[in-house]
Design a protein around this motif. Structure first.
Motif, PDB file in Angstrom:
ATOM      1  N   LEU A  21      -9.501   8.699  -1.459  1.00 58.49           N
ATOM      2  CA  LEU A  21      -8.774   7.440  -1.497  1.00 58.49           C
ATOM      3  C   LEU A  21      -9.641   6.354  -0.870  1.00 58.49           C
ATOM      4  N   THR A  38       0.816  -1.216   0.000  1.00 60.97           N
ATOM      5  CA  THR A  38       0.000   0.000   0.000  1.00 60.97           C
ATOM      6  C   THR A  38       0.849   1.265   0.000  1.00 60.97           C
ATOM      7  N   GLU A  39       1.813   1.338   0.889  1.00 60.55           N
ATOM      8  CA  GLU A  39       2.619   2.562   1.009  1.00 60.55           C
ATOM      9  C   GLU A  39       3.375   2.851  -0.282  1.00 60.55           C
ATOM     10  N   THR A  67     -10.049   2.132   0.135  1.00 61.07           N
ATOM     11  CA  THR A  67      -9.456   0.815   0.278  1.00 61.07           C
ATOM     12  C   THR A  67     -10.527  -0.221   0.579  1.00 61.07           C
ATOM     13  N   LEU A  92      -2.916   5.307   4.888  1.00 59.18           N
ATOM     14  CA  LEU A  92      -3.200   6.342   3.895  1.00 59.18           C
ATOM     15  C   LEU A  92      -3.461   7.692   4.547  1.00 59.18           C
ATOM     16  N   ASN A 129      -4.726  -0.355   6.490  1.00 55.43           N
ATOM     17  CA  ASN A 129      -4.473   0.383   5.253  1.00 55.43           C
ATOM     18  C   ASN A 129      -5.050   1.797   5.281  1.00 55.43           C
ATOM     19  N   VAL A 173     -10.282   9.840   3.064  1.00 53.53           N
ATOM     20  CA  VAL A 173     -10.020   8.408   2.962  1.00 53.53           C
ATOM     21  C   VAL A 173     -11.288   7.654   3.339  1.00 53.53           C
ATOM     22  N   PHE A 216       0.926   4.028  -3.094  1.00 53.01           N
ATOM     23  CA  PHE A 216       0.475   5.412  -2.993  1.00 53.01           C
ATOM     24  C   PHE A 216       1.617   6.383  -3.266  1.00 53.01           C
ATOM     25  N   CYS A 243      -1.135  11.446   3.656  1.00 57.51           N
ATOM     26  CA  CYS A 243      -1.666  12.592   2.929  1.00 57.51           C
ATOM     27  C   CYS A 243      -2.795  13.225   3.728  1.00 57.51           C
ATOM     28  N   ARG A 270       1.189   9.452  -5.980  1.00 61.67           N
ATOM     29  CA  ARG A 270       0.946  10.786  -5.385  1.00 61.67           C
ATOM     30  C   ARG A 270       1.441  11.926  -6.271  1.00 61.67           C
TER      31      ARG A 270
END
Length: 362
Positions: A148, A131-132, A150, A161, A157, A169, A135, A165, A139
């Motif tokens: 965003l 995930t990291e 998920t 996120l 997760n 989310v 993104f 940022c 970005r």
């Protein structure tokens, strides 16, 4: 014969498995109605503009969601598997199984290749451990302020996120099941009941359009203010059934027909429920409802033993740490004893290592 969108794909007939008719343990959830409309009636709708959506990770569930959402929105997909991306570009994304369709998509193997673009939503469906990095790669090319989203199996997760940022989310849970069948191909295994979606950061009203869009596409979705009860319901199911499916080498019948395995599953599920209760999570349904239906003969026993067994067979890294491992770590933090869960987690670690070692020898 498969066909190409914009025509709606035919959904396979038969009993839709699994969680939507679950026994609710609590009835106080605030939902925002997402009317179910067929693609044949394209009348005026509350979604005033055509939405633009990016799917990051289109191996299985990501591919399924991309194909469905492409019927009602402008969809682009990003996946680092270049062979998969090239096949989608040349022949479209083919769904087989419960859904038969071929969908033409804008497909990219890197964010640089995609370039700067504006989206209304970015749905991330890579493995939790990626995930990291996923993104971080997109970005720099995201313009505007997309929400965003998920629907990933693993826990943590959404929090990750949020820390990366200041965008809104949303997190949710899907009850679809699919398998990546090779470049450009996804096999739709289970057409599930209603999915759930809600804000992790932001207002529930701000994502109502996405729930409505998913519902229009053929993936009925409930939008709620707090989806954690539903997320944890599916999460517990995955935390129990996925590692056990891997331990029995993907033979689903072993999880149901061996009395010792049934007892192991029940003990493990009870431990996971206690962890959720210690966190203050109010489960929306019995996490093992599907298991009980199969045991009672109310639902058919399929050959699908979970994505972890598929990953181990294919030599891919599993999400063990983000599901069962998360339960074990959280239980330790809370002081909740989970000896059965910890034992299964340890065995699954060994199975994963052994599978990798065998492939290396070969």
């Amino acid at each position: 014969m498969p066909f190409r969108h914009k025509v709606s794909p035919a959904i396979g007939s038969g009993t839709r498995a699994s969680f939507g008719r679950l026994r609710k343990l609590h009835s106080s959830v605030k939902t925002i109605a997402c009317p179910r409309l067929t693609m044949g009636r394209m009348t005026r709708h509350s979604i005033a503009e055509h939405k633009r959506i990016l799917l990051v990770g289109v191996g299985a569930i990501g591919g399924l969601y991309a194909a469905y959402l492409a019927k009602v929105s402008d969809v682009a997909v990003l996946d680092t598997n270049r062979t998969h991306v090239e096949a989608i570009r040349r022949h479209g994304l083919a769904l087989t199984g419960r859904t038969e369709s071929v969908t033409t998509l804008a497909a990219f193997a890197s964010a640089a290749e995609m370039g700067k673009r504006s989206f209304d939503a970015v749905i991330i469906l890579v493995k939790s451990q990626a995930t990291e990095a996923a993104f971080a790669s997109i970005r720099p090319v995201l313009e505007g302020r997309p929400v965003l989203v998920t629907f990933q199996n693993g826990m943590g997760n959404a929090e990750l996120l949020e820390g990366l940022c200041d965008l809104e989310v949303a997190h949710g849970v899907s009850f679809e099941a699919a398998r990546h069948d090779g470049p450009g191909r996804v096999h739709h295994l289970v057409h599930g009941e209603d999915s759930w979606l809600g804000p992790a950061r932001g207002k529930v009203e701000a994502i109502a359009w996405l729930g409505e869009l998913l519902t229009r596409s053929g993936l009925p979705t409930k939008v709620v203010a707090d989806p954690r009860g539903a997320i944890w319901g599916k999460f517990i199911f995955n935390s129990v059934m996925n590692p056990i499916g891997a331990i029995v080498r993907g033979v689903n019948a072993a999880r149901y027909e061996v009395p010792e395995m049934r007892a192991l599953i029940d003990d493990m599920a009870a431990e996971c429920v206690r962890v959720a209760e210690a966190l203050g999570i109010r489960l929306e349904f019995d996490p093992m409802y599907l298991v009980k239906k199969i045991r009672a003969g109310e639902s058919p026993l399929t050959k699908h033993a979970g994505s972890m067994a598929q990953d181990i067979e294919a030599g891919r890294e599993t999400e063990l740490e983000a599901i069962t491992g998360y339960v074990v770590r959280k239980a330790k933090e809370l002081g909740v004893p989970v000896p059965v869960t910890e034992s299964v987690y340890r065995m699954a670690k060994g199975v994963e290592y052994a599978a990798k070692a065998k492939r290396a020898e070969a």
